[in-house]
Design an enzyme around this catalytic site. Structure first.
Site, PDB file in Angstrom:
ATOM      1  N   GLY A   1      33.497  51.441  23.130  1.00  0.00           N
ATOM      2  CA  GLY A   1      33.496  51.698  21.693  1.00  0.00           C
ATOM      3  C   GLY A   1      32.067  51.889  21.234  1.00  0.00           C
ATOM      4  N   LEU A   2      31.672  53.141  21.008  1.00  0.00           N
ATOM      5  CA  LEU A   2      30.280  53.443  20.693  1.00  0.00           C
ATOM      6  C   LEU A   2      30.132  54.014  19.292  1.00  0.00           C
ATOM      7  CD1 LEU A   2      29.299  54.956  24.146  1.00  0.00           C
ATOM      8  CD2 LEU A   2      28.659  52.703  23.252  1.00  0.00           C
ATOM      9  N   GLY A   3      30.906  53.419  18.364  1.00  0.00           N
ATOM     10  CA  GLY A   3      30.677  53.721  16.959  1.00  0.00           C
ATOM     11  C   GLY A   3      29.315  53.175  16.563  1.00  0.00           C
TER      12      GLY A   3
ATOM     13  N   MET B   1      28.212  50.463  15.073  1.00  0.00           N
ATOM     14  CA  MET B   1      27.879  49.082  15.405  1.00  0.00           C
ATOM     15  C   MET B   1      27.834  48.865  16.913  1.00  0.00           C
ATOM     16  SD  MET B   1      29.355  45.723  13.547  1.00  0.00           S
ATOM     17  CE  MET B   1      28.710  44.086  13.820  1.00  0.00           C
ATOM     18  N   GLY B   2      28.802  49.437  17.640  1.00  0.00           N
ATOM     19  CA  GLY B   2      28.813  49.274  19.090  1.00  0.00           C
ATOM     20  C   GLY B   2      27.580  49.866  19.738  1.00  0.00           C
TER      21      GLY B   2
ATOM     22  N   GLY C   1      26.364  43.957  10.540  1.00  0.00           N
ATOM     23  CA  GLY C   1      26.483  45.318  10.037  1.00  0.00           C
ATOM     24  C   GLY C   1      25.410  46.251  10.556  1.00  0.00           C
TER      25      GLY C   1
ATOM     26  N   LYS D   1      35.166  34.068  11.927  1.00  0.00           N
ATOM     27  CA  LYS D   1      34.742  35.319  11.285  1.00  0.00           C
ATOM     28  C   LYS D   1      35.668  35.669  10.119  1.00  0.00           C
ATOM     29  CE  LYS D   1      32.357  39.180  10.947  1.00  0.00           C
ATOM     30  NZ  LYS D   1      33.202  40.177  10.314  1.00  0.00           N
TER      31      LYS D   1
ATOM     32  N   GLU E   1      32.624  35.780   1.986  1.00  0.00           N
ATOM     33  CA  GLU E   1      31.850  36.964   1.592  1.00  0.00           C
ATOM     34  C   GLU E   1      32.514  37.677   0.415  1.00  0.00           C
ATOM     35  OE1 GLU E   1      31.872  40.935   3.912  1.00  0.00           O
ATOM     36  OE2 GLU E   1      30.241  39.762   4.786  1.00  0.00           O
ATOM     37  N   TYR E   2      33.846  37.779   0.445  1.00  0.00           N
ATOM     38  CA  TYR E   2      34.572  38.404  -0.667  1.00  0.00           C
ATOM     39  C   TYR E   2      34.233  37.690  -1.971  1.00  0.00           C
ATOM     40  CZ  TYR E   2      37.920  41.280   2.069  1.00  0.00           C
ATOM     41  OH  TYR E   2      38.501  42.220   2.874  1.00  0.00           O
TER      42      TYR E   2
END
Length: 300
Positions: A7-9, A11-12, A122, A172, A179-180
């Site tokens: 997975g190289l989006g 973040m990856g 992020g 997480k 965080e919301y």
């Protein structure tokens, strides 16, 4: 260490590059050719197929999955025939912790280790490091320590094993629920100041003042100040807020555990409300006020 990033989006790929900078050898695979090409330009070792990627790893193999939650199981289906007892799979995405527990049991039956790693940081993680909340067998996590130390902000902070399988993604999930609530509180406070037009307040200035010495100073406030600096009036931004699903899971867990969590719950509901361009509920409320009190209805 030597490992594969599946997975190289954005973040990856960033995580893979941080590992490279830390002296690890990183193989990478993504089903999309553009993502593979971009990753290769950053020094990541790319093979044309998943099979070739796994075959290039020394045993025992370490495979880090950084894929969307809805394709984790299909990715595991492709990976399992390629792995051998003693290998480790790390799920660094935003998976539901209950599914992570089941996946851990499935891999354990094949003699494999499954580590669920809640990952926060992020787009800033490449430079600043990632916060890593890790679940899994203590022995398996210990072997992976060099990887976590490299990805974290520092070797001795920002990461840790928080419990057995599922605990990492559970932590997480709660992190994102908090965080919301924090984001909603900041948004509401700045909205009140923006509406107080008689003071003509510079909201970016206020954010900058709060960043030093204030009780509410935080990285989230830093990012808020930066957003206000770039676009003080939020021009061109639609009032539509997505949710990744983890806020929903947090609220559901609170209900299951009989824990009152009104702030997180309301922040989730506000995100859902942001998507109502034509609210039937608001129209009905106006009609009710007219029925019992004769209050004027604004025509739309």
């Amino acid at each position: 260490m030597e490992l594969a990033m599946i997975g190289l989006g954005r973040m990856g790929a960033n995580m893979a590059e941080r590992l490279l900078r830390g002296g690890h050898q990183v193989h990478g695979f993504d089903p999309g050719a553009p993502a593979r090409e971009q990753a290769a330009s950053r020094g990541i070792l790319i093979a044309p197929t998943l099979e070739a990627t796994i075959a290039a790893l020394p045993s025992p193999r370490v495979v880090w999955m950084m894929v969307p939650a809805d394709v984790v199981d299909s990715t595991l289906d492709s990976l399992l025939p390629l792995l051998a007892p003693g290998d480790t799979v790390i799920d660094g995405g935003n998976s539901n912790y209950k599914l992570s527990q089941r996946r851990g049991e499935r891999l354990a039956q094949a003699g494999l280790h499954y580590v669920d790693c809640g990952t926060s940081g992020g787009v800033w993680g490449l430079a600043e490091g990632y916060s890593l909340m890790i679940g899994g067998e203590a022995a398996a996590v210990e072997v992976l320590t060099p990887i976590f130390q490299t990805l974290a902000p520092a070797a001795d902070r920002g990461w840790g094993r928080v419990g057995p399988g599922g605990a990492g993604h559970f932590t997480k999930m709660i992190h994102n629920g908090i965080e919301y609530g924090m984001m909603q509180a900041f948004a509401e406070g700045f909205a009140i100041m923006q509406r107080k037009q008689e003071f003509g307040m510079d909201l970016q200035q206020v954010a900058d003042i709060w960043r030093d010495g204030s009780v509410v100073r935080s990285w989230l406030l830093d990012l808020t100040a930066d957003a206000l600096r770039k676009n003080p009036g939020m021009a061109g931004i639609a009032p539509y807020v997505e949710d990744s699903g983890e806020g929903r899971w947090t609220v559901a867990e609170a209900i299951d555990l009989n824990v009152s969590a009104p702030v997180i719950t309301m922040s989730l509901l506000e995100r859902l409300r942001s998507r109502e361009d034509d609210s039937f509920a608001d129209k009905l409320l106006a009609a009710m006020r007219n029925e019992f009190g004769g209050h004027k209805i604004k025509q739309g």
